[in-house]
Design a protein around this motif. Structure first.
Motif, PDB file in Angstrom:
ATOM      1  N   ALA B 177      79.560  21.026 -83.147  1.00  0.00           N
ATOM      2  CA  ALA B 177      79.579  22.484 -83.264  1.00  0.00           C
ATOM      3  C   ALA B 177      78.830  23.129 -82.095  1.00  0.00           C
ATOM      4  O   ALA B 177      79.285  24.111 -81.502  1.00  0.00           O
ATOM      5  CB  ALA B 177      78.951  22.902 -84.597  1.00  0.00           C
ATOM      6  N   ASP B 178      77.674  22.566 -81.752  1.00  0.00           N
ATOM      7  CA  ASP B 178      76.864  23.146 -80.665  1.00  0.00           C
ATOM      8  C   ASP B 178      77.585  23.064 -79.321  1.00  0.00           C
ATOM      9  O   ASP B 178      77.520  23.989 -78.512  1.00  0.00           O
ATOM     10  CB  ASP B 178      75.518  22.425 -80.567  1.00  0.00           C
ATOM     11  N   TRP B 179      78.251  21.956 -79.072  1.00  0.00           N
ATOM     12  CA  TRP B 179      78.971  21.793 -77.800  1.00  0.00           C
ATOM     13  C   TRP B 179      80.056  22.873 -77.693  1.00  0.00           C
ATOM     14  O   TRP B 179      80.192  23.542 -76.666  1.00  0.00           O
ATOM     15  CB  TRP B 179      79.537  20.386 -77.727  1.00  0.00           C
ATOM     16  N   GLY B 180      80.807  23.082 -78.761  1.00  0.00           N
ATOM     17  CA  GLY B 180      81.839  24.112 -78.751  1.00  0.00           C
ATOM     18  C   GLY B 180      81.241  25.504 -78.561  1.00  0.00           C
ATOM     19  O   GLY B 180      81.748  26.309 -77.768  1.00  0.00           O
ATOM     20  N   ASP B 181      80.153  25.797 -79.272  1.00  0.00           N
ATOM     21  CA  ASP B 181      79.520  27.119 -79.140  1.00  0.00           C
ATOM     22  C   ASP B 181      78.991  27.340 -77.720  1.00  0.00           C
ATOM     23  O   ASP B 181      79.142  28.424 -77.147  1.00  0.00           O
ATOM     24  CB  ASP B 181      78.352  27.249 -80.133  1.00  0.00           C
ATOM     25  N   PHE B 182      78.371  26.301 -77.193  1.00  0.00           N
ATOM     26  CA  PHE B 182      77.807  26.413 -75.846  1.00  0.00           C
ATOM     27  C   PHE B 182      78.915  26.697 -74.831  1.00  0.00           C
ATOM     28  O   PHE B 182      78.789  27.587 -73.977  1.00  0.00           O
ATOM     29  CB  PHE B 182      77.060  25.120 -75.499  1.00  0.00           C
ATOM     30  N   LEU B 183      80.012  25.968 -74.932  1.00  0.00           N
ATOM     31  CA  LEU B 183      81.115  26.172 -73.982  1.00  0.00           C
ATOM     32  C   LEU B 183      81.724  27.563 -74.120  1.00  0.00           C
ATOM     33  O   LEU B 183      82.007  28.238 -73.124  1.00  0.00           O
ATOM     34  CB  LEU B 183      82.190  25.102 -74.197  1.00  0.00           C
ATOM     35  N   THR B 235      56.097  12.322 -91.957  1.00  0.00           N
ATOM     36  CA  THR B 235      56.834  11.377 -91.098  1.00  0.00           C
ATOM     37  C   THR B 235      58.333  11.649 -91.173  1.00  0.00           C
ATOM     38  O   THR B 235      59.041  11.489 -90.184  1.00  0.00           O
ATOM     39  CB  THR B 235      56.576   9.895 -91.493  1.00  0.00           C
ATOM     40  N   HIS B 236      58.804  12.113 -92.331  1.00  0.00           N
ATOM     41  CA  HIS B 236      60.236  12.412 -92.453  1.00  0.00           C
ATOM     42  C   HIS B 236      60.613  13.645 -91.649  1.00  0.00           C
ATOM     43  O   HIS B 236      61.729  13.760 -91.151  1.00  0.00           O
ATOM     44  CB  HIS B 236      60.615  12.619 -93.931  1.00  0.00           C
ATOM     45  N   ARG B 237      59.670  14.578 -91.555  1.00  0.00           N
ATOM     46  CA  ARG B 237      59.999  15.841 -90.883  1.00  0.00           C
ATOM     47  C   ARG B 237      59.899  15.778 -89.368  1.00  0.00           C
ATOM     48  O   ARG B 237      60.333  16.715 -88.688  1.00  0.00           O
ATOM     49  CB  ARG B 237      59.074  16.948 -91.398  1.00  0.00           C
ATOM     50  N   VAL B 238      59.287  14.708 -88.822  1.00  0.00           N
ATOM     51  CA  VAL B 238      59.132  14.690 -87.358  1.00  0.00           C
ATOM     52  C   VAL B 238      60.451  14.435 -86.637  1.00  0.00           C
ATOM     53  O   VAL B 238      60.475  14.389 -85.409  1.00  0.00           O
ATOM     54  CB  VAL B 238      58.085  13.659 -86.860  1.00  0.00           C
ATOM     55  N   THR B 239      61.522  14.285 -87.357  1.00  0.00           N
ATOM     56  CA  THR B 239      62.836  14.055 -86.754  1.00  0.00           C
ATOM     57  C   THR B 239      63.072  15.023 -85.584  1.00  0.00           C
ATOM     58  O   THR B 239      63.057  16.239 -85.767  1.00  0.00           O
ATOM     59  CB  THR B 239      63.947  14.266 -87.805  1.00  0.00           C
ATOM     60  N   ILE B 240      63.283  14.460 -84.415  1.00  0.00           N
ATOM     61  CA  ILE B 240      63.480  15.282 -83.209  1.00  0.00           C
ATOM     62  C   ILE B 240      64.948  15.658 -83.136  1.00  0.00           C
ATOM     63  O   ILE B 240      65.811  14.774 -83.125  1.00  0.00           O
ATOM     64  CB  ILE B 240      63.043  14.501 -81.955  1.00  0.00           C
ATOM     65  N   PRO B 241      65.269  16.959 -83.125  1.00  0.00           N
ATOM     66  CA  PRO B 241      66.676  17.367 -83.261  1.00  0.00           C
ATOM     67  C   PRO B 241      67.469  17.229 -81.964  1.00  0.00           C
ATOM     68  O   PRO B 241      67.934  18.213 -81.396  1.00  0.00           O
ATOM     69  CB  PRO B 241      66.575  18.816 -83.718  1.00  0.00           C
ATOM     70  N   THR B 242      67.569  15.998 -81.515  1.00  0.00           N
ATOM     71  CA  THR B 242      68.345  15.709 -80.311  1.00  0.00           C
ATOM     72  C   THR B 242      69.323  14.586 -80.626  1.00  0.00           C
ATOM     73  O   THR B 242      69.180  13.892 -81.620  1.00  0.00           O
ATOM     74  CB  THR B 242      67.447  15.223 -79.152  1.00  0.00           C
ATOM     75  N   GLY B 243      70.292  14.412 -79.756  1.00  0.00           N
ATOM     76  CA  GLY B 243      71.234  13.318 -79.930  1.00  0.00           C
ATOM     77  C   GLY B 243      71.980  13.057 -78.640  1.00  0.00           C
ATOM     78  O   GLY B 243      71.853  13.811 -77.671  1.00  0.00           O
ATOM     79  N   VAL B 244      72.750  11.995 -78.635  1.00  0.00           N
ATOM     80  CA  VAL B 244      73.548  11.645 -77.453  1.00  0.00           C
ATOM     81  C   VAL B 244      75.019  11.936 -77.742  1.00  0.00           C
ATOM     82  O   VAL B 244      75.441  11.989 -78.898  1.00  0.00           O
ATOM     83  CB  VAL B 244      73.368  10.156 -77.074  1.00  0.00           C
ATOM     84  N   ARG B 245      75.789  12.172 -76.681  1.00  0.00           N
ATOM     85  CA  ARG B 245      77.233  12.392 -76.811  1.00  0.00           C
ATOM     86  C   ARG B 245      77.993  11.336 -76.020  1.00  0.00           C
ATOM     87  O   ARG B 245      77.547  10.935 -74.946  1.00  0.00           O
ATOM     88  CB  ARG B 245      77.631  13.777 -76.287  1.00  0.00           C
ATOM     89  N   SER B 246      79.132  10.939 -76.540  1.00  0.00           N
ATOM     90  CA  SER B 246      80.018  10.038 -75.794  1.00  0.00           C
ATOM     91  C   SER B 246      80.988  10.879 -74.970  1.00  0.00           C
ATOM     92  O   SER B 246      81.122  12.095 -75.179  1.00  0.00           O
ATOM     93  CB  SER B 246      80.805   9.167 -76.767  1.00  0.00           C
ATOM     94  N   LEU B 247      81.674  10.247 -74.055  1.00  0.00           N
ATOM     95  CA  LEU B 247      82.718  10.962 -73.307  1.00  0.00           C
ATOM     96  C   LEU B 247      83.778  11.513 -74.253  1.00  0.00           C
ATOM     97  O   LEU B 247      84.308  12.612 -74.030  1.00  0.00           O
ATOM     98  CB  LEU B 247      83.374  10.040 -72.277  1.00  0.00           C
ATOM     99  N   ALA B 248      84.056  10.765 -75.332  1.00  0.00           N
ATOM    100  CA  ALA B 248      85.037  11.268 -76.312  1.00  0.00           C
ATOM    101  C   ALA B 248      84.519  12.552 -76.965  1.00  0.00           C
ATOM    102  O   ALA B 248      85.290  13.497 -77.190  1.00  0.00           O
ATOM    103  CB  ALA B 248      85.316  10.204 -77.366  1.00  0.00           C
ATOM    104  N   ASP B 249      83.227  12.604 -77.263  1.00  0.00           N
ATOM    105  CA  ASP B 249      82.647  13.835 -77.822  1.00  0.00           C
ATOM    106  C   ASP B 249      82.780  14.995 -76.829  1.00  0.00           C
ATOM    107  O   ASP B 249      83.088  16.129 -77.206  1.00  0.00           O
ATOM    108  CB  ASP B 249      81.153  13.644 -78.133  1.00  0.00           C
ATOM    109  N   VAL B 250      82.515  14.707 -75.568  1.00  0.00           N
ATOM    110  CA  VAL B 250      82.580  15.746 -74.530  1.00  0.00           C
ATOM    111  C   VAL B 250      83.995  16.303 -74.428  1.00  0.00           C
ATOM    112  O   VAL B 250      84.211  17.518 -74.324  1.00  0.00           O
ATOM    113  CB  VAL B 250      82.119  15.172 -73.168  1.00  0.00           C
ATOM    114  N   ARG B 251      84.970  15.399 -74.490  1.00  0.00           N
ATOM    115  CA  ARG B 251      86.359  15.810 -74.275  1.00  0.00           C
ATOM    116  C   ARG B 251      87.032  16.361 -75.528  1.00  0.00           C
ATOM    117  O   ARG B 251      88.114  16.949 -75.437  1.00  0.00           O
ATOM    118  CB  ARG B 251      87.172  14.610 -73.771  1.00  0.00           C
ATOM    119  N   ALA B 252      86.386  16.188 -76.679  1.00  0.00           N
ATOM    120  CA  ALA B 252      87.058  16.527 -77.943  1.00  0.00           C
ATOM    121  C   ALA B 252      87.617  17.954 -77.973  1.00  0.00           C
ATOM    122  O   ALA B 252      88.782  18.156 -78.363  1.00  0.00           O
ATOM    123  CB  ALA B 252      86.115  16.279 -79.119  1.00  0.00           C
ATOM    124  N   PRO B 253      86.867  18.986 -77.565  1.00  0.00           N
ATOM    125  CA  PRO B 253      87.428  20.347 -77.664  1.00  0.00           C
ATOM    126  C   PRO B 253      88.616  20.575 -76.725  1.00  0.00           C
ATOM    127  O   PRO B 253      89.382  21.514 -76.922  1.00  0.00           O
ATOM    128  CB  PRO B 253      86.249  21.251 -77.268  1.00  0.00           C
TER     129      PRO B 253
END
Lengths: 353, 353
Positions: B177-183, B235-253
């Motif tokens: 969702a974020d990738w689409g919104d950003f673009l 400890t449960h809340r320290v989840t850092i809200p980041t992630g990695v994308r694959s080329l397929a994720d990049v190209r999906a939209p």
């Protein structure tokens, strides 16, 4: 006499926003001139560009910026994008500024769509916006700050109130130079037909003002020295690099031709400044509120500058606390109306679009 | 699972500038694509506009911005004014940014005249620049940060590495969702023919990366919990809200038509990320330097987010110190090469000037 310290920014963490009602009351008096000036600004097909020179933490800028958006969009439609450029020194509290822009009900972002806020952390004694880009420029309560300290006063917090003639002359010279530089730089940034409104502390031919608040602040500094908290040489360095201008000072660069740097004066007057805290005191008798109100205001503009003047080994925040506690006690013990004056100057950039 | 905390800014007081050499090394690999993209950007009579989306404290942006000014002015002359817009969250350390711009030898202000820097303290998941205004947009190491935390992971600092399937799915959904919104948002701000280059952490079809640095950071958090400094729910809340994308994720939209929101992909690849500290370690054997290098980098991006996740009564800076001391000790005791990947994506705004 040295010019070692540059101006500091206003007190941070939102303090200035909470303690600048004197400035807000002055702005209120200038609003009619601002709206009149805006009506005359031509806008073509370009985005509307509004500049806020010396924004501090931004709260007092919201009303004039809202007015500018209202007036300028009336001619070109509500959909026209508006770019708003807020300028102050690099050390300014831009975090508080962005919070005000995003979150205050009075923010132009709440009232207007398609508006784009920007910040510029750079002295306005340099170019800060592209040439011929600005339709409407707001500048309130900043140009009393000199680009550098002209002289250390051994006997006052304000060089212009020193008993030493060469200190007073250095202040007057620096202020004249700064006014010319400011006008030159801003003129380059205004579009033809653009307007600049500037509000700043002033004096009348008869009255200077600031004797009460300035005098008691100097006495509070001396108190702290007498208590052994600071040395004599530090009291000399706390000189706050601000000053007042007369209408003659304002008009001086325009004297020969009526124009200076492509600008013309459309309006210039000196007004009697308000003292809201004194009015409250007459009504309530609450001397503590009176004293803390003015002490908070003075700390907002003078605290960081005084802190920078202290020896580096000092616990600066503790000393600033001590000075302003003493200041507040002095104001409470000797409440008087704060006599002060301010100028409202409207300038138009000459030329066709 | 809640999404209580928003992303925080990078560690302040210039820390991020001093601890982002990993990011700088990645940028270096992208520079050739950036320059190629800039060569194709048309510039008419307007000022050159460069956007820096997610600037942090700005040091790593200086080289790509200098390159953009060089290439874009080659076509229209060295006198053309350049406007540079640096964007980050309102809580970003804009003071350090403005110091870098004014004072660093690598700053574009040192190398180029007639350039005008601005800051925008606002999430780029909103419009932040006027429509069709940007020639060249740089975005490095930010879009891995989700617009909001998708889920708390009970078993890792990264939700995408959790053993809980619904946590991983929530992260993947938020990132898409974020990738689409950003673009969408950036496309509106680009001029026809404008280019956007984005660099961000990625994965290959076979390898995810970040197992070593992410895993040891989670263990350091567990260490601090075992010591009684924080509770299990923290400890449960320290989840850092980041992630990695694959080329397929990049190209999906772009899957259906090759275009998305008026943008086309000109280049997209995933590269093997550098580990400068590991290379140094092979040469010097200095395991302390290796460990403090990566611990400093991780603190730069994760420290404020972890601090915000702690109970409000905590002495947060003391706990952050403890976590990263423990982390550094773990890295020193078990040095490994940091395996990671990053994507370089170049997008062109379709349309004629």
């Amino acid at each position: 006499m040295s010019a070692r310290s540059q101006s500091a920014a206003m007190e941070g963490s939102g303090w200035y926003n909470r303690h600048s009602s004197m400035q807000a009351a002055g702005n209120e008096r200038a609003m009619a001139y601002w709206k009149d000036a805006l009506e005359k600004v031509p806008v073509g097909g370009e985005n509307i560009v509004i500049a806020d020179y010396g924004c501090s933490q931004g709260l007092n800028s919201m009303k004039p910026i809202n007015a500018a958006i209202d007036v300028l969009r009336r001619h070109v439609g509500a959909e026209r994008p508006v770019e708003v450029y807020h300028n102050d020194l690099p050390s300014n509290d831009f975090g508080s500024l962005f919070q005000v822009i995003a979150g205050e009900p009075s923010s132009y972002m709440a009232a207007h769509g398609n508006a784009f806020p920007f910040a510029i952390g750079r002295s306005y004694f340099e170019p800060i916006l592209p040439p011929a880009s600005v339709h409407a420029a707001w500048n309130s309560w900043t140009i009393q700050w000199m680009s550098k300290k002209a002289a250390d006063a051994p006997d006052h917090v304000f060089g212009g109130m020193s008993g030493v003639a060469e200190v007073r002359a250095a202040v007057a010279g620096q202020q004249a130079a700064d006014w010319g530089d400011f006008l030159n730089l801003r003129s380059r940034e205004l579009r033809p037909g653009g307007r600049l409104l500037s509000i700043f502390p002033a004096c009348t031919p008869e009255r200077r003002g600031w004797e009460y608040l300035g005098g008691e602040l100097w006495e509070a500094v001396l108190d702290i020295h007498a208590d052994g908290l600071i040395e004599l040489h530090e009291t000399h360095r706390v000189t706050i690099p601000t000053g007042v201008r007369s209408l003659a000072d304002v008009r001086a660069p325009f004297r020969d031709s009526g124009r200076f740097a492509g600008l013309e004066i459309e309006h210039a007057e000196v007004l009697d400044g308000p003292d809201m805290f004194w009015e409250d005191l007459q009504r309530t008798g609450d001397v503590k509120y009176f004293a803390s109100g003015w002490a908070g205001m003075a700390r907002g503009f003078a605290g960081p500058t005084i802190a920078n003047a202290l020896d580096e080994t000092r616990d600066r925040s503790a000393i600033i606390d001590a000075i302003f506690q003493r200041y507040e006690a002095r104001l409470a013990a000797n409440p008087q109306r704060h006599e002060h004056y301010f100028a409202v100057v409207v300038l138009a950039k000459v030329g066709e679009r």
